[in-house]
Motif scaffolding. Structure first.
Motif, PDB file in Angstrom:
ATOM      1  N   SER A 186     -58.992 -18.559  17.376  1.00 16.08           N
ATOM      2  CA  SER A 186     -58.593 -19.796  18.046  1.00 16.08           C
ATOM      3  C   SER A 186     -59.437 -20.945  17.534  1.00 16.08           C
ATOM      4  O   SER A 186     -60.647 -20.806  17.363  1.00 16.08           O
ATOM      5  CB  SER A 186     -58.766 -19.649  19.559  1.00 16.08           C
ATOM      6  N   ARG A 219     -45.838 -16.220   8.259  1.00 16.01           N
ATOM      7  CA  ARG A 219     -46.211 -16.371   9.663  1.00 16.01           C
ATOM      8  C   ARG A 219     -44.964 -16.369  10.527  1.00 16.01           C
ATOM      9  O   ARG A 219     -43.874 -16.705  10.075  1.00 16.01           O
ATOM     10  CB  ARG A 219     -47.014 -17.653   9.887  1.00 16.01           C
ATOM     11  N   ALA A 230     -43.984 -17.391  14.642  1.00 15.05           N
ATOM     12  CA  ALA A 230     -44.315 -17.830  15.992  1.00 15.05           C
ATOM     13  C   ALA A 230     -43.289 -17.267  16.961  1.00 15.05           C
ATOM     14  O   ALA A 230     -42.157 -16.974  16.556  1.00 15.05           O
ATOM     15  CB  ALA A 230     -44.341 -19.359  16.059  1.00 15.05           C
ATOM     16  N   PRO A 261     -51.381 -27.700  15.974  1.00 26.46           N
ATOM     17  CA  PRO A 261     -50.862 -26.749  16.969  1.00 26.46           C
ATOM     18  C   PRO A 261     -49.633 -25.993  16.476  1.00 26.46           C
ATOM     19  O   PRO A 261     -49.450 -24.820  16.819  1.00 26.46           O
ATOM     20  CB  PRO A 261     -50.534 -27.652  18.165  1.00 26.46           C
ATOM     21  N   ASP A 310     -49.193 -24.753  13.717  1.00 25.06           N
ATOM     22  CA  ASP A 310     -49.601 -23.660  12.842  1.00 25.06           C
ATOM     23  C   ASP A 310     -49.853 -22.374  13.631  1.00 25.06           C
ATOM     24  O   ASP A 310     -50.092 -21.314  13.043  1.00 25.06           O
ATOM     25  CB  ASP A 310     -50.876 -24.023  12.076  1.00 25.06           C
ATOM     26  N   THR A 311     -49.812 -22.465  14.944  1.00 23.80           N
ATOM     27  CA  THR A 311     -50.026 -21.298  15.787  1.00 23.80           C
ATOM     28  C   THR A 311     -48.954 -20.247  15.523  1.00 23.80           C
ATOM     29  O   THR A 311     -47.761 -20.531  15.604  1.00 23.80           O
ATOM     30  CB  THR A 311     -50.003 -21.696  17.275  1.00 23.80           C
ATOM     31  N   GLN A 330     -53.642 -13.049  14.502  1.00 21.96           N
ATOM     32  CA  GLN A 330     -53.189 -14.187  15.290  1.00 21.96           C
ATOM     33  C   GLN A 330     -54.034 -15.423  15.015  1.00 21.96           C
ATOM     34  O   GLN A 330     -55.262 -15.366  15.000  1.00 21.96           O
ATOM     35  CB  GLN A 330     -53.242 -13.852  16.789  1.00 21.96           C
ATOM     36  N   THR A 357     -54.372 -19.293  16.600  1.00 20.72           N
ATOM     37  CA  THR A 357     -53.984 -20.170  17.697  1.00 20.72           C
ATOM     38  C   THR A 357     -54.716 -21.492  17.550  1.00 20.72           C
ATOM     39  O   THR A 357     -55.946 -21.520  17.456  1.00 20.72           O
ATOM     40  CB  THR A 357     -54.328 -19.534  19.057  1.00 20.72           C
ATOM     41  N   VAL A 358     -53.952 -22.576  17.501  1.00 20.55           N
ATOM     42  CA  VAL A 358     -54.520 -23.907  17.340  1.00 20.55           C
ATOM     43  C   VAL A 358     -54.208 -24.718  18.593  1.00 20.55           C
ATOM     44  O   VAL A 358     -53.040 -24.903  18.949  1.00 20.55           O
ATOM     45  CB  VAL A 358     -53.953 -24.613  16.105  1.00 20.55           C
ATOM     46  N   SER A 359     -55.238 -25.185  19.254  1.00 19.56           N
ATOM     47  CA  SER A 359     -55.058 -25.953  20.481  1.00 19.56           C
ATOM     48  C   SER A 359     -55.203 -27.443  20.204  1.00 19.56           C
ATOM     49  O   SER A 359     -55.947 -27.860  19.323  1.00 19.56           O
ATOM     50  CB  SER A 359     -56.073 -25.512  21.529  1.00 19.56           C
TER      51      SER A 359
END
Length: 121
Positions: A11, A38, A40, A88, A90-91, A116, A118-120
């Motif tokens: 993350s 990837r 999602a 985000p 790219d999550t 995984q 995860t980009v916030s």
């Protein structure tokens, strides 16, 4: 037979960086193309980057061009994906893939288990 193992996911906040690794085991001497994909939740699998393991020529998907860089180690048994300026969107679960033929056809035979990212915001 080739086995692939990804690592390096996690993350991160938007604008940050991550580096993914993919270690290849087995009949790696015959691998001519490796790639990153990837997926999602609720979306189709997307090609992120592919690399010709002989020439090191790389291709990038439009959504990551200029931000992501793929490379391989000298032994050509480890593939890397340096991801900068993460967004985000790219999550996703990121997968490493390999094939014996050229990168002209994306009929990858071998896949890793995924890692995984995860980009916030």
């Amino acid at each position: 037979q080739v086995r692939l193992m990804e690592s390096g996911g996690g993350s991160v906040q938007a604008g940050g960086s991550l580096r993914l690794s993919c270690a290849a085991f087995g009949d790696t001497y015959s691998i001519y193309c490796m790639g990153w994909f990837r997926q999602a939740p609720g979306k189709e699998r997307e090609e992120v980057a592919t690399i010709d393991t002989i020439s090191s020529s790389a291709y990038y998907g439009d959504s990551v061009k200029g931000r992501f860089t793929t490379s391989q180690d000298g032994a050509k048994t480890t593939l890397y994906l340096q991801m900068n300026s993460l967004k985000p969107e790219d999550t996703a679960m990121y997968y490493c893939a390999a094939k014996y033929g050229s990168c002209r056809n994306l009929d990858f035979r071998y896949w890793g288990q995924g890692t995984q990212v995860t980009v916030s915001s």
